[in-house]
Design a protein around this motif. Sequence first.
Motif, PDB file in Angstrom:
ATOM      1  N   TYR A 211       0.876  -1.300  -0.057  1.00  0.00           N
ATOM      2  CA  TYR A 211       0.140   0.130  -0.015  1.00  0.00           C
ATOM      3  C   TYR A 211       0.904   1.346  -0.036  1.00  0.00           C
ATOM      4  N   TYR A 212       0.457   2.159  -1.029  1.00  0.00           N
ATOM      5  CA  TYR A 212       1.251   3.400  -1.113  1.00  0.00           C
ATOM      6  C   TYR A 212       0.469   4.693  -0.958  1.00  0.00           C
ATOM      7  N   SER A 213       0.508   5.164   0.187  1.00  0.00           N
ATOM      8  CA  SER A 213      -0.609   6.339   0.322  1.00  0.00           C
ATOM      9  C   SER A 213       0.221   7.322   0.333  1.00  0.00           C
ATOM     10  N   ALA A 214       0.103   8.412  -0.887  1.00  0.00           N
ATOM     11  CA  ALA A 214       0.621   9.673  -0.932  1.00  0.00           C
ATOM     12  C   ALA A 214       0.016  10.767  -0.542  1.00  0.00           C
ATOM     13  N   SER A 215       0.314  11.674   0.553  1.00  0.00           N
ATOM     14  CA  SER A 215      -0.261  12.791   0.996  1.00  0.00           C
ATOM     15  C   SER A 215      -2.100  12.682   0.958  1.00  0.00           C
ATOM     16  N   PRO A 216      -2.260  11.516   1.832  1.00  0.00           N
ATOM     17  CA  PRO A 216      -3.993  11.276   1.891  1.00  0.00           C
ATOM     18  C   PRO A 216      -4.540  12.746   2.599  1.00  0.00           C
ATOM     19  N   SER A 217      -5.683  13.217   1.923  1.00  0.00           N
ATOM     20  CA  SER A 217      -6.312  14.278   2.604  1.00  0.00           C
ATOM     21  C   SER A 217      -7.148  13.775   3.657  1.00  0.00           C
ATOM     22  N   LEU A 218      -6.445  13.944   4.827  1.00  0.00           N
ATOM     23  CA  LEU A 218      -7.179  13.629   6.144  1.00  0.00           C
ATOM     24  C   LEU A 218      -7.711  14.738   6.950  1.00  0.00           C
ATOM     25  N   ASN A 219      -8.338  15.497   6.308  1.00  0.00           N
ATOM     26  CA  ASN A 219      -9.119  16.709   6.924  1.00  0.00           C
ATOM     27  C   ASN A 219     -10.444  16.206   6.947  1.00  0.00           C
ATOM     28  N   LYS A 240       0.853  -7.053   5.506  1.00  0.00           N
ATOM     29  CA  LYS A 240       0.494  -6.038   4.538  1.00  0.00           C
ATOM     30  C   LYS A 240       1.411  -4.970   4.814  1.00  0.00           C
ATOM     31  N   GLN A 241       2.111  -4.447   3.762  1.00  0.00           N
ATOM     32  CA  GLN A 241       3.083  -3.614   3.924  1.00  0.00           C
ATOM     33  C   GLN A 241       2.597  -2.334   3.465  1.00  0.00           C
ATOM     34  N   MET A 242       2.669  -1.075   4.355  1.00  0.00           N
ATOM     35  CA  MET A 242       2.286  -0.012   4.228  1.00  0.00           C
ATOM     36  C   MET A 242       3.205   1.220   4.176  1.00  0.00           C
ATOM     37  N   TYR A 243       3.203   1.841   3.223  1.00  0.00           N
ATOM     38  CA  TYR A 243       4.125   2.983   2.960  1.00  0.00           C
ATOM     39  C   TYR A 243       3.427   4.342   2.991  1.00  0.00           C
ATOM     40  N   LEU A 244       3.507   5.247   3.749  1.00  0.00           N
ATOM     41  CA  LEU A 244       2.701   6.470   4.004  1.00  0.00           C
ATOM     42  C   LEU A 244       3.788   7.691   3.404  1.00  0.00           C
ATOM     43  N   TYR A 245       3.412   8.399   2.461  1.00  0.00           N
ATOM     44  CA  TYR A 245       4.249   9.502   1.880  1.00  0.00           C
ATOM     45  C   TYR A 245       3.486  11.061   2.540  1.00  0.00           C
ATOM     46  N   GLU A 246       4.291  11.903   2.940  1.00  0.00           N
ATOM     47  CA  GLU A 246       3.703  13.172   3.197  1.00  0.00           C
ATOM     48  C   GLU A 246       5.080  14.035   2.796  1.00  0.00           C
ATOM     49  N   GLY A 247       4.197  15.477   2.465  1.00  0.00           N
ATOM     50  CA  GLY A 247       5.289  16.603   2.011  1.00  0.00           C
ATOM     51  C   GLY A 247       5.415  17.498   3.236  1.00  0.00           C
ATOM     52  N   ASP A 248       4.836  18.512   3.010  1.00  0.00           N
ATOM     53  CA  ASP A 248       5.045  19.726   4.035  1.00  0.00           C
ATOM     54  C   ASP A 248       4.187  19.514   5.295  1.00  0.00           C
ATOM     55  N   ASP A 249       5.043  18.750   6.241  1.00  0.00           N
ATOM     56  CA  ASP A 249       4.594  18.288   7.581  1.00  0.00           C
ATOM     57  C   ASP A 249       5.119  18.927   8.810  1.00  0.00           C
ATOM     58  N   SER A 282       6.032   1.999   6.938  1.00  0.00           N
ATOM     59  CA  SER A 282       7.182   3.173   6.732  1.00  0.00           C
ATOM     60  C   SER A 282       6.490   4.242   6.588  1.00  0.00           C
ATOM     61  N   TYR A 283       7.064   5.582   7.052  1.00  0.00           N
ATOM     62  CA  TYR A 283       6.647   6.904   7.023  1.00  0.00           C
ATOM     63  C   TYR A 283       7.667   7.661   6.098  1.00  0.00           C
ATOM     64  N   TRP A 284       7.406   8.291   4.880  1.00  0.00           N
ATOM     65  CA  TRP A 284       8.356   8.675   4.372  1.00  0.00           C
ATOM     66  C   TRP A 284       8.130  10.261   4.072  1.00  0.00           C
ATOM     67  N   SER A 285       8.931  11.302   4.561  1.00  0.00           N
ATOM     68  CA  SER A 285       8.459  12.563   4.478  1.00  0.00           C
ATOM     69  C   SER A 285       9.442  13.397   3.475  1.00  0.00           C
ATOM     70  N   ASP A 286       8.777  14.281   2.923  1.00  0.00           N
ATOM     71  CA  ASP A 286       9.560  15.012   1.962  1.00  0.00           C
ATOM     72  C   ASP A 286       9.184  16.533   2.273  1.00  0.00           C
ATOM     73  N   SER A 290       5.223  20.255  -1.761  1.00  0.00           N
ATOM     74  CA  SER A 290       3.693  20.612  -1.572  1.00  0.00           C
ATOM     75  C   SER A 290       2.721  19.255  -1.680  1.00  0.00           C
ATOM     76  N   HIS A 291       1.654  19.422  -1.341  1.00  0.00           N
ATOM     77  CA  HIS A 291       0.628  18.489  -1.488  1.00  0.00           C
ATOM     78  C   HIS A 291       0.460  17.939  -2.950  1.00  0.00           C
ATOM     79  N   GLY A 292       0.526  19.135  -3.783  1.00  0.00           N
ATOM     80  CA  GLY A 292       0.568  18.795  -5.283  1.00  0.00           C
ATOM     81  C   GLY A 292       1.762  18.175  -5.837  1.00  0.00           C
ATOM     82  N   GLN A 293       2.982  18.608  -5.436  1.00  0.00           N
ATOM     83  CA  GLN A 293       4.058  17.914  -6.098  1.00  0.00           C
ATOM     84  C   GLN A 293       4.253  16.656  -5.409  1.00  0.00           C
ATOM     85  N   MET A 294       3.484  16.131  -4.325  1.00  0.00           N
ATOM     86  CA  MET A 294       3.821  14.861  -3.932  1.00  0.00           C
ATOM     87  C   MET A 294       3.286  13.771  -4.765  1.00  0.00           C
TER      88      MET A 294
END
Length: 320
Positions: A211-219, A240-249, A282-286, A290-294
């Motif tokens: 699972y690759y979840s990139a910048s999910p809209s969690l509002n 199950k392997q989960m990778y979560l990506y975030e940008g400006d956090d 895994s939590y991968w942060s950049d 921005s949200h769009g750039q992710m």
Amino acid sequence: MSKVYMSKVLYRWRNRRIASQLVALFLTLLCAVNSDARPNMTPLGPNIAEKGSAYYHFSVSTFDSVDGRRHYKVWTGVPDKRPPPSGYPVLYLLDGNAAMDKLSEPLLKQLSASTPPVIVAIGYQTALPFDVIARAYDYTPPVTKMQSPDLHGRENGGARLFRDLLEKTLVPAVEKGLKIDSAKRGIWGHSYGGVFVLDTYLSSSSLFNLYYSASPSLNQNYAVLVDRLGEINSAERCDKQMYLYEGDDTPGKNIRSETAPDVLLKLHSTLETLHSQGLPVSYWSDPALSHGQMFTASLPRALLNIAMQQPSNIMTPCPK
């Protein structure tokens, strides 16, 4: 015409001109602020499937939702390289129109150097990068009894129906005749697509292992997914392997992220706890992105990750 009258006219003209310039400046700044938050909706040109590749061959199929309201276009890219004995890995990409636009020949060459996955881009029958109405419904879970529209007035809450379509119709159809390693079947999504990936990870579905979840809209309604993540039974997710990506956090600097800083902190803390319990998350942060750039940054990273996966770092032994 008197000099006094002329001076009044010139004064009013100058004021109107200054006012119009200020309005134009304000609109320019507003567009600049929102440029990362709003997707580019310019019609797309030819993608890699139409241009051709030396490393992949593509086919296109179409599907309809059960209620006939949403119409899907699906690109399936199969490596020209022979599958390994266990079969090809496969990665399903949400927002397939925009995803196909981001695929390039250099990226496909990189994938081909390891164990290239079958690429399945699930889009909509449109020339635009996104069908914003359809995706808002398909990718969001029914978290409340009376699901309310999102901030843009779009209907939400159809994730269960979309997941059912994937499991029963779309996935069996596109994988027919292909040698697929079901232990390396993954799904990637960005924004609302990231919400769908996270919700699917939390569901009882056993279709995907990666699972690759990139910048999910969690509002709004979807911050509740973080609470659900913290309540999961570890034994039920050990394979199950989960990778979560975030940008400006960065806390207090939430200018471009789609998720509030406190929710991001809770999400990060929850994933750390799960990881300490032995779950493969895994939590991968950049932070510079921005949200769009992710969208652009996370897609090749997910593809390269699944291409380099080995059985030993996919499967965690489940408790007996």
